[in-house]
Structure formats: C-alpha cells, structure tokens
Design a protein around this motif. Structure first.
Motif, mmCIF file in Angstrom:
data_model
loop_
_atom_site.group_PDB
_atom_site.id
_atom_site.type_symbol
_atom_site.label_atom_id
_atom_site.label_comp_id
_atom_site.label_asym_id
_atom_site.label_seq_id
_atom_site.Cartn_x
_atom_site.Cartn_y
_atom_site.Cartn_z
ATOM 1 N N ILE A 311 0.867 -1.182 0.000
ATOM 2 C CA ILE A 311 0.000 0.000 0.000
ATOM 3 C C ILE A 311 0.896 1.221 0.000
ATOM 4 O O ILE A 311 1.660 1.461 0.928
ATOM 5 N N LEU A 312 0.783 1.987 -1.061
ATOM 6 C CA LEU A 312 1.720 3.078 -1.339
ATOM 7 C C LEU A 312 0.933 4.343 -1.646
ATOM 8 O O LEU A 312 -0.070 4.300 -2.359
ATOM 9 N N ASN A 341 -1.285 11.201 -4.445
ATOM 10 C CA ASN A 341 -0.347 10.920 -5.546
ATOM 11 C C ASN A 341 -0.628 9.575 -6.209
ATOM 12 O O ASN A 341 0.252 9.008 -6.863
ATOM 13 N N ALA A 342 -1.850 9.066 -6.066
ATOM 14 C CA ALA A 342 -2.179 7.754 -6.644
ATOM 15 C C ALA A 342 -1.971 7.730 -8.155
ATOM 16 O O ALA A 342 -1.449 6.757 -8.716
ATOM 17 N N SER A 343 -2.360 8.798 -8.827
ATOM 18 C CA SER A 343 -2.173 8.849 -10.283
ATOM 19 C C SER A 343 -0.697 8.876 -10.650
ATOM 20 O O SER A 343 -0.268 8.250 -11.629
ATOM 21 N N ARG A 344 0.093 9.591 -9.854
ATOM 22 C CA ARG A 344 1.545 9.646 -10.090
ATOM 23 C C ARG A 344 2.160 8.264 -9.909
ATOM 24 O O ARG A 344 3.031 7.850 -10.683
ATOM 25 N N ILE A 345 1.735 7.547 -8.878
ATOM 26 C CA ILE A 345 2.223 6.187 -8.650
ATOM 27 C C ILE A 345 1.854 5.289 -9.816
ATOM 28 O O ILE A 345 2.665 4.471 -10.284
ATOM 29 N N GLN A 346 0.624 5.435 -10.326
ATOM 30 C CA GLN A 346 0.180 4.624 -11.459
ATOM 31 C C GLN A 346 1.077 4.861 -12.674
ATOM 32 O O GLN A 346 1.458 3.914 -13.379
ATOM 33 N N LYS A 347 1.464 6.109 -12.903
ATOM 34 C CA LYS A 347 2.334 6.414 -14.047
ATOM 35 C C LYS A 347 3.703 5.765 -13.886
ATOM 36 O O LYS A 347 4.262 5.219 -14.834
ATOM 37 N N ARG A 351 5.360 2.781 -16.213
ATOM 38 C CA ARG A 351 6.692 2.944 -16.795
ATOM 39 C C ARG A 351 7.590 1.751 -16.470
ATOM 40 O O ARG A 351 8.398 1.328 -17.296
ATOM 41 N N TYR A 352 7.440 1.216 -15.252
ATOM 42 C CA TYR A 352 8.289 0.103 -14.810
ATOM 43 C C TYR A 352 7.612 -1.263 -14.986
ATOM 44 O O TYR A 352 8.143 -2.274 -14.536
ATOM 45 N N ALA A 353 6.451 -1.288 -15.633
ATOM 46 C CA ALA A 353 5.711 -2.527 -15.895
ATOM 47 C C ALA A 353 5.425 -3.300 -14.602
ATOM 48 O O ALA A 353 5.683 -4.505 -14.498
ATOM 49 N N ILE A 354 4.894 -2.601 -13.620
ATOM 50 C CA ILE A 354 4.562 -3.189 -12.315
ATOM 51 C C ILE A 354 3.048 -3.130 -12.123
ATOM 52 O O ILE A 354 2.417 -2.099 -12.412
ATOM 53 N N GLN A 355 2.480 -4.228 -11.637
ATOM 54 C CA GLN A 355 1.039 -4.275 -11.439
ATOM 55 C C GLN A 355 0.622 -3.276 -10.357
ATOM 56 O O GLN A 355 1.186 -3.240 -9.270
ATOM 57 N N CYS A 356 -0.377 -2.455 -10.677
ATOM 58 C CA CYS A 356 -0.804 -1.414 -9.748
ATOM 59 C C CYS A 356 -2.307 -1.216 -9.845
ATOM 60 O O CYS A 356 -2.868 -1.147 -10.937
ATOM 61 N N THR A 357 -2.940 -1.116 -8.697
ATOM 62 C CA THR A 357 -4.372 -0.818 -8.612
ATOM 63 C C THR A 357 -4.539 0.538 -7.932
ATOM 64 O O THR A 357 -3.969 0.772 -6.866
ATOM 65 N N ARG A 358 -5.302 1.422 -8.526
ATOM 66 C CA ARG A 358 -5.574 2.729 -7.911
ATOM 67 C C ARG A 358 -6.720 2.580 -6.914
ATOM 68 O O ARG A 358 -7.869 2.815 -7.216
ATOM 69 N N SER A 359 -6.352 2.200 -5.702
ATOM 70 C CA SER A 359 -7.365 1.980 -4.660
ATOM 71 C C SER A 359 -7.897 3.302 -4.112
ATOM 72 O O SER A 359 -9.022 3.366 -3.638
ATOM 73 N N LEU A 360 -7.070 4.307 -4.096
ATOM 74 C CA LEU A 360 -7.383 5.660 -3.659
ATOM 75 C C LEU A 360 -7.496 5.810 -2.140
ATOM 76 O O LEU A 360 -6.996 6.771 -1.563
ATOM 77 N N THR A 361 -8.180 4.887 -1.471
ATOM 78 C CA THR A 361 -8.317 4.986 -0.017
ATOM 79 C C THR A 361 -7.718 3.763 0.663
ATOM 80 O O THR A 361 -7.654 2.673 0.071
ATOM 81 N N ALA A 386 3.861 11.304 3.208
ATOM 82 C CA ALA A 386 3.192 11.827 4.395
ATOM 83 C C ALA A 386 1.700 11.526 4.311
ATOM 84 O O ALA A 386 1.180 11.127 3.269
ATOM 85 N N SER A 387 1.016 11.732 5.425
ATOM 86 C CA SER A 387 -0.370 11.272 5.552
ATOM 87 C C SER A 387 -1.397 12.388 5.496
ATOM 88 O O SER A 387 -2.604 12.117 5.453
ATOM 89 N N LEU A 388 -0.957 13.649 5.492
ATOM 90 C CA LEU A 388 -1.875 14.752 5.758
ATOM 91 C C LEU A 388 -2.901 14.989 4.663
ATOM 92 O O LEU A 388 -3.829 15.774 4.860
ATOM 93 N N ASP A 389 -2.760 14.343 3.518
ATOM 94 C CA ASP A 389 -3.782 14.481 2.483
ATOM 95 C C ASP A 389 -5.067 13.761 2.856
ATOM 96 O O ASP A 389 -6.156 14.135 2.407
ATOM 97 N N GLN A 390 -4.963 12.715 3.714
ATOM 98 C CA GLN A 390 -6.149 11.946 4.084
ATOM 99 C C GLN A 390 -6.283 11.699 5.586
ATOM 100 O O GLN A 390 -7.350 11.303 6.045
ATOM 101 N N PHE A 391 -5.206 11.933 6.346
ATOM 102 C CA PHE A 391 -5.222 11.639 7.777
ATOM 103 C C PHE A 391 -4.606 12.791 8.560
ATOM 104 O O PHE A 391 -3.895 13.632 8.009
#
Length: 409
Positions: A311-312, A341-347, A351-361, A386-391
């Motif tokens: 979970i990233l 930054n979920a969309s940034r992580i997805q990008k 790029r690195y061909a790694i399986q990723c799900t945009r869970s968002l929460t 950091a956590s301050l975007d959601q916590f």
C-alpha cells in the motif's frame, strides 16, 4: 512584541512560556477568520493582516512547518527559531538527532539509554522545547527536523548524530541540495569540543570542511562498530541496527559509559514495521511511519523472498520515486495506490511494468488485498509519503490500518 507565526503545538507551548515570562504575543495563523484577544491580552490575527502589524513586531518565531515561501515568512522583519529562542540559555548538554529515516527511533533509544542520567527527549518527537524547559532535564535529547534547522542559526549541540539522507520534503526546501544544507547546518556553529557523526559522503561538504567540531564519518553499521569498538550483540536488525548504534555511540560520548546492554529492554514503537496477524493468520505489516522512499525500500527488502502487496501513496512531498520503483521491480510486488499521488504512482508503475491498482483509499486497499492475500505472501503499509492528504498524522493512518486488518474475517 513577539509574533508567533502559525499556531500548532510548538507555538502553543511557546505562547504559554511567553505569558509565564510576562510577555504577550501576536499570533498569526491561516485558520483564523477574525481578530480576537484572550484574557492574557494575546492577539490572534488572520495571516492576511500581518502587514498591518509589522511595526509592532520585535521578532517572529515561525512554526517549524511553515515553508520559506509562505507570505508570513517573506514579510517578517526578523525570524528566530524555537531553538534559537530557548537553547542559548541552556547550560546542560544537548544531543541533536537528524536525518531522513530513523530520527525518532534513535531519539527514543537515546532517551531510554540516558534516562538514569536525566536525559529527556523533545523537539520533533512531539514534546516542544518550551515544555522541555519546564522539565529541566540534565541532558536535552532533541529530534531535529530539517524545517527547524532551516530557521536555526545560533544554537548548537554538543553531540550531533546525522542519519543517512535521501529525498524528502523537496516541495518545502525546493531542492535536495537545500535539504542537505539544512541537515548539515548545525556543523557551522559547533565548537571545537563538540562532536558530529555524519555519513561519510558529507565529510567533504563545505559546511563540514569549515566546522570546528570533531567530525566522524561512517559508511555502514559495520563501519560504526569498528570505529567505536562495539563488539556486543545488538538486538536489532537493519534498518533499526543503525539507529541503535548511533544511540549507543551518542550516549557513550556524553557519559563515557557503555550502555549498550540497556537496549535489550527497549521495544520499538508502533507504526514501525509492526507485525499484525489477521483472523486467518495472514501477515500484515504496519509501517505507516515509512513516509519516504528509503523507509519503504527497507521494508520491501525485509520481505524480498515473499510476494508483497504494497500500500503506497499519500503526499510524497515532490520526491523522485524512481529509486523506489527500481527496487520494486527487483521483487514480486503488487502495488495498491492511495492518496493524493495515486495517479503519479500509477504512471511510475506503468513505466516500470509493475502491477498497480488505484485503490485511492486505505479502506479499499485493505479490502482488495484481503481477497488475494495468502500465508506465503505479506501485505505492507509503507506509503513512502506523508499522511496529511487523508489523515491527521501517520499515527492515525497506522491506527486505521490496524483497525481494518483486525476487523477482517
């Protein structure tokens, strides 16, 4: 008058101290909607009205987290940090701890080792210096952030322990070079009888070269053991082994005593590679304190022989995530991206061909992992952000994670 810029925990404690000393303050904060005055004649003023009060201000003390580009900072005629306001009059020994990862653990370990010598921890660990002043410790053990160091220009420790640096708070400092300079800045004012232990790569930095202090560089845990003759068993594995060694060395420099045996009684706090078993006996790791890429890389390496559901995400503070994804690519990792930054992580994942799900929460990520996790794999919350975007804090994020895992059936 004294102006307090921002009204978080640090400046709330400073206000109480100033009032105890018979001084009233002007307090400016973005959250204030209107001017009001309390019974002690302190004035609470919206930040946008700051320029109307500049002529009344002798100096301003910023909350550490307020960035240099904030209008309050840009307009202030004279800035003094919390450290420079309180510490010049302190005669007891001070040991400062900084770095990117491990500051809190090293500080907690030092407080544990030095408790019998009157050592008390404060600073970024959660106890403001104004509260610490009231306790009158015999040794001041200060976890020190890059924010505080940016605004501190006079105070100096007797011992400075610097853990390794990696990209962090780049959106605040604007560059890794500025962040590094802030972390090395205590060396500039340290006296000839002071000692700093820093990563070897910074020994050649101009600030280190100009320092009057004794500066000792290190390259690894083994290097520290050899340099300081530590041959006793340390009950911690990396990454906490480095924290333990620096705590042992710092304590010995101050007391001339080998206190390493006392670490046998120390227990790591919550939200640091904390193991949790769910109702099915599956392993989940709460590393919510992993707020930057190095911490998450360490977490991944710990489980390099297992499939990892990671979970990233959150507020990554503008850090370059490429080194983290280079490590992820070496292991069997499935990412569940949360936060701003979920969309940034997805990008990056694409790029690195790694399986990723945009869970968002976080709630959704835990539910999605629950459907696939088995006894041969591991689920890790190590957000590299950091956590301050959601916590409210990394603690709240970690507590919510533990709650979600324990509710699984």
């Amino acid at each position: 008058m004294i102006a307090l810029l921002g009204f978080g925990k640090t400046n709330q404690a400073l206000l109480e101290l100033c009032n105890h000393q018979g001084t009233q303050c002007l307090i400016f904060d973005d959250s204030f909607a209107q001017i009001h005055t309390d019974t002690k004649q302190n004035h609470y003023i919206p930040s946008q009205l700051f320029d109307q009060y500049i002529h009344q201000i002798d100096f301003a003390i910023p909350s550490p987290g307020i960035p240099p580009h904030h209008p309050l900072i840009a307009q202030s005629p004279k800035l003094i940090s919390e450290y420079d306001y309180i510490l010049p009059n302190i005669r007891q020994p001070q040991i400062w701890i900084s770095g990117t990862n491990g500051k809190t653990t090293t500080t907690e370990m030092l407080e544990h080792l030095l408790s019998d010598f009157g050592g008390v921890a404060g600073g970024n660990i959660g106890r403001p210096l104004a509260e610490l002043l009231h306790l009158q410790p015999k040794i001041w053990i200060l976890e020190t952030s890059s924010f505080t160091l940016h605004y501190t220009h006079q105070s100096t420790p007797q011992i400075y322990l610097l853990l390794p640096l990696s990209q962090d708070h780049i959106s605040w400092h604007k560059s890794f070079g500025n962040y590094t300079q802030a972390k090395l800045s205590p060396l500039a004012n340290m006296r000839p009888d002071a000692t700093a232990i820093i990563p070897q790569q910074y020994i050649s930095h101009p600030i280190a070269q100009a320092s009057q202090a004794t500066i000792i560089g290190y390259t690894s845990e083994e290097d520290l053991k050899e340099r300081f003759g530590i041959d006793s068993a340390i009950p911690f594995d990396p990454p906490f082994l480095l924290d333990a060694l620096l705590a042992i060395i710092g304590a010995k420099l101050l007391t001339q005593c080998d206190l390493s045996a006392k670490l046998q009684d120390y227990r790591l706090g919550a939200h640091k590679m904390e193991k949790i078993l769910d109702a099915r006996g599956r392993l989940w790791i709460n590393d919510s304190k992993g707020t930057n890429i190095d911490a998450t890389i360490w977490a991944l390496r710990t489980y390099k022989h297992q499939k990892v559901f990671l979970i990233l995400g959150g507020d990554d503070k503008g850090a370059d995530l490429a080194p983290l994804f280079a490590q992820i690519r070496l292991q069997e990792v499935e990412i569940l991206a949360i936060g701003s930054n979920a969309s940034r992580i997805q990008k990056y994942a694409d790029r690195y061909a790694i399986q990723c799900t945009r869970s968002l929460t976080l709630d959704r990520a835990v539910r999605q992992i629950h459907a696939h996790l088995d006894h041969q794999s591991v689920a890790i919350l190590s957000p590299a952000a950091a956590s301050l975007d959601q916590f409210v804090s990394y603690r709240q994020r970690g507590e919510r994670f533990v709650e979600l895992v324990k509710d699984l059936s």
